[in-house]
Write an enzyme that holds these catalytic residues in place. Structure first.
Site, PDB file in Angstrom:
ATOM      1  N   ARG A  65     -43.134  50.679   0.774  1.00  0.00           N
ATOM      2  CA  ARG A  65     -42.066  50.921  -0.199  1.00  0.00           C
ATOM      3  C   ARG A  65     -40.960  51.728   0.480  1.00  0.00           C
ATOM      4  NH1 ARG A  65     -44.865  47.941  -2.663  1.00  0.00           N
ATOM      5  NH2 ARG A  65     -45.673  48.095  -4.795  1.00  0.00           N
ATOM      6  N   ARG A  80     -27.798  66.774  -2.608  1.00  0.00           N
ATOM      7  CA  ARG A  80     -26.559  67.556  -2.552  1.00  0.00           C
ATOM      8  C   ARG A  80     -26.363  68.482  -3.749  1.00  0.00           C
ATOM      9  NH1 ARG A  80     -21.888  64.332   0.288  1.00  0.00           N
ATOM     10  NH2 ARG A  80     -21.134  63.936  -1.788  1.00  0.00           N
ATOM     11  N   ASP A 102     -25.202  68.176   6.180  1.00  0.00           N
ATOM     12  CA  ASP A 102     -25.608  67.464   7.403  1.00  0.00           C
ATOM     13  C   ASP A 102     -25.903  68.380   8.591  1.00  0.00           C
ATOM     14  OD1 ASP A 102     -25.288  65.200   5.955  1.00  0.00           O
ATOM     15  OD2 ASP A 102     -23.531  64.465   7.025  1.00  0.00           O
ATOM     16  N   THR A 132     -12.677  68.647   7.383  1.00  0.00           N
ATOM     17  CA  THR A 132     -11.918  69.809   6.900  1.00  0.00           C
ATOM     18  C   THR A 132     -11.307  70.557   8.085  1.00  0.00           C
ATOM     19  OG1 THR A 132     -13.522  70.016   5.116  1.00  0.00           O
ATOM     20  CG2 THR A 132     -12.148  71.941   5.525  1.00  0.00           C
ATOM     21  N   SER A 188      -8.734  63.698   0.847  1.00  0.00           N
ATOM     22  CA  SER A 188      -7.299  63.469   0.673  1.00  0.00           C
ATOM     23  C   SER A 188      -6.728  62.640   1.822  1.00  0.00           C
ATOM     24  CB  SER A 188      -6.555  64.809   0.592  1.00  0.00           C
ATOM     25  OG  SER A 188      -5.161  64.594   0.652  1.00  0.00           O
ATOM     26  N   VAL A 191     -14.551  86.381  -2.420  1.00  0.00           N
ATOM     27  CA  VAL A 191     -13.736  87.054  -3.445  1.00  0.00           C
ATOM     28  C   VAL A 191     -14.067  88.551  -3.471  1.00  0.00           C
ATOM     29  CG1 VAL A 191     -13.376  87.259  -5.953  1.00  0.00           C
ATOM     30  CG2 VAL A 191     -13.392  85.002  -4.861  1.00  0.00           C
TER      31      VAL A 191
HETATM   32  O1  F6P Z   1     -21.219  64.450   4.958  1.00  0.00           O
HETATM   33  C1  F6P Z   1     -22.195  64.825   4.046  1.00  0.00           C
HETATM   34  C2  F6P Z   1     -22.785  63.650   3.360  1.00  0.00           C
HETATM   35  O2  F6P Z   1     -23.640  64.160   2.393  1.00  0.00           O
HETATM   36  C3  F6P Z   1     -23.514  62.630   4.240  1.00  0.00           C
HETATM   37  O3  F6P Z   1     -24.807  62.996   4.574  1.00  0.00           O
HETATM   38  C4  F6P Z   1     -23.463  61.410   3.378  1.00  0.00           C
HETATM   39  O4  F6P Z   1     -23.534  60.248   4.151  1.00  0.00           O
HETATM   40  C5  F6P Z   1     -22.128  61.527   2.750  1.00  0.00           C
HETATM   41  O5  F6P Z   1     -21.806  62.884   2.682  1.00  0.00           O
HETATM   42  C6  F6P Z   1     -22.038  60.921   1.383  1.00  0.00           C
HETATM   43  O6  F6P Z   1     -20.720  60.932   0.986  1.00  0.00           O
HETATM   44  P1  F6P Z   1     -20.212  60.434  -0.422  1.00  0.00           P
HETATM   45  O7  F6P Z   1     -20.656  61.442  -1.433  1.00  0.00           O
HETATM   46  O8  F6P Z   1     -18.756  60.357  -0.277  1.00  0.00           O
HETATM   47  O9  F6P Z   1     -20.886  59.121  -0.660  1.00  0.00           O
END
Ligand code: F6P
Length: 307
Positions: free
Chosen positions: A231, A240, A113, A90, A58, A9
């Site tokens: 374990r 994420r 990833d 994408t 999508s 932006v």
């Molecule tokens: O593609 C990125 C990713 O974080 C992968 O490592 C993981 O398997 C996937 O997305 C998880 O996707 P979702 O959030 O749709 O379960």
């Protein structure tokens, strides 16, 4: 991704280019969900994970009819160029969109990833690795105190980029990733040797793979072969989110600015990336047709050190 949106932006406004944000990815584009972005819209977002624009998978965009609706929305809004942030899905869509619309498109690699050809690093990867590393360090405390074996599953459905970096950085005893062929017997044997060397605990970093429960299955198989209390810990989506690392924010800022400048210079149908510390451009099609490999030296040291 927010740091990238912010940079794009600001780079656009700097050259008097009007800029809109498409909400919810291709799903939002088909519905014409666009908002004008100004300096204020992207203030105070650099430290936030995720994306202020939202994202969605999508199914409709996979069809020619869906893409035709998206192209219609872009034309109607007077959009003259598109910046796409994402991974191979994408860019597959972006390649078709570019062919069917003739609209200039620049991609920016954004996936934790790190599996996008044409950039050494993708947006989100460094933050995910550091998140996994901090979890490995914490779990090591329990592993060591309770003399246990831990299987830690990190993300990476088809690739072991997060596993190899967090495993090497976290001093994992073993790695289980698609890029280093290993069966359960070899893994159990490696662990037996680790414990025979008087180790009291061990950590195996596993890339999640395609089947849910993959790491639990591996742990069950290993349990049949070695007698150590173990374990499993699945880190999942924790990787994420959260505040991005400095490295991710800088990479995102560089790629956001470079993408906008590339569009202004008339570039199209390419992805902007970082290779050996420099900005580089790769044809959009190559980014998903070619497979990015883990650096051979990193693989070699992982095999040497993670055991
Ligand atoms: O593609 C990125 C990713 O974080 C992968 O490592 C993981 O398997 C996937 O997305 C998880 O996707 P979702 O959030 O749709 O379960």
């Amino acid at each position: 991704m927010n740091a990238c949106i912010r940079a794009a932006v600001r780079a656009a406004l700097d050259i008097n280019m009007e800029i809109f944000g498409i909400q919810r990815g291709y799903a939002g584009l088909i519905l014409g969900q666009m908002i004008p972005l100004d300096r204020r819209a992207v203030a105070n977002i650099i430290h936030q994970g995720g994306t202020i624009l939202g994202t969605a998978r999508s199914e409709e965009f996979r069809t020619k009819e869906g893409r035709a609706k998206a192209i219609q929305q872009l034309k109607q809004a007077g959009i003259e160029g598109l910046v796409l942030i994402g991974g191979d899905g994408t860019f597959r869509g972006g390649t078709l969109l570019s062919e069917e619309s003739n609209l200039p498109i620049i991609g920016i690699p954004g996936t934790i990833d790190n599996d996008v050809y044409g950039s050494d690093y993708t947006i989100g990867f460094d933050s995910a690795v550091n998140c996994a590393l901090s979890a490995i360090d914490r779990i090591r405390d329990t592993a060591q105190s309770h003399e246990r074996l831990f299987f830690i599953e990190v993300m990476g459905r088809h690739t072991g980029f997060i596993a190899v970096e967090s495993g090497v950085a976290g001093g994992a005893e073993e790695l289980f990733i698609p890029e280093i062929p290993m069966n359960i017997d070899q893994l159990a044997q490696g662990l037996k040797e680790d414990f025979a060397r008087d180790k009291k605990s061990a950590i195996v970093v596993v890339a999640e793979g395609e089947t849910p429960g993959h790491t639990f299955q591996i742990a069950d198989e290993v349990r049949k072969k070695i007698d150590v209390e173990s374990r499993v810990c699945v880190l999942g989506h924790v990787q994420r989110g959260g505040a991005p690392t400095a490295r991710d924010r800088v990479l995102s800022s560089m790629l956001g600015v470079a993408a906008v400048r590339a569009l202004a210079d008339g570039k199209s149908n390419s992805m902007v990336g970082e290779i050996k510390g420099e900005i580089s451009f790769t044809p959009l099609k190559d980014t998903w047709e070619k497979k990015k490999q883990i650096s051979p030296f990193l693989k070699e040291i992982a095999e040497l050190l993670c055991r």
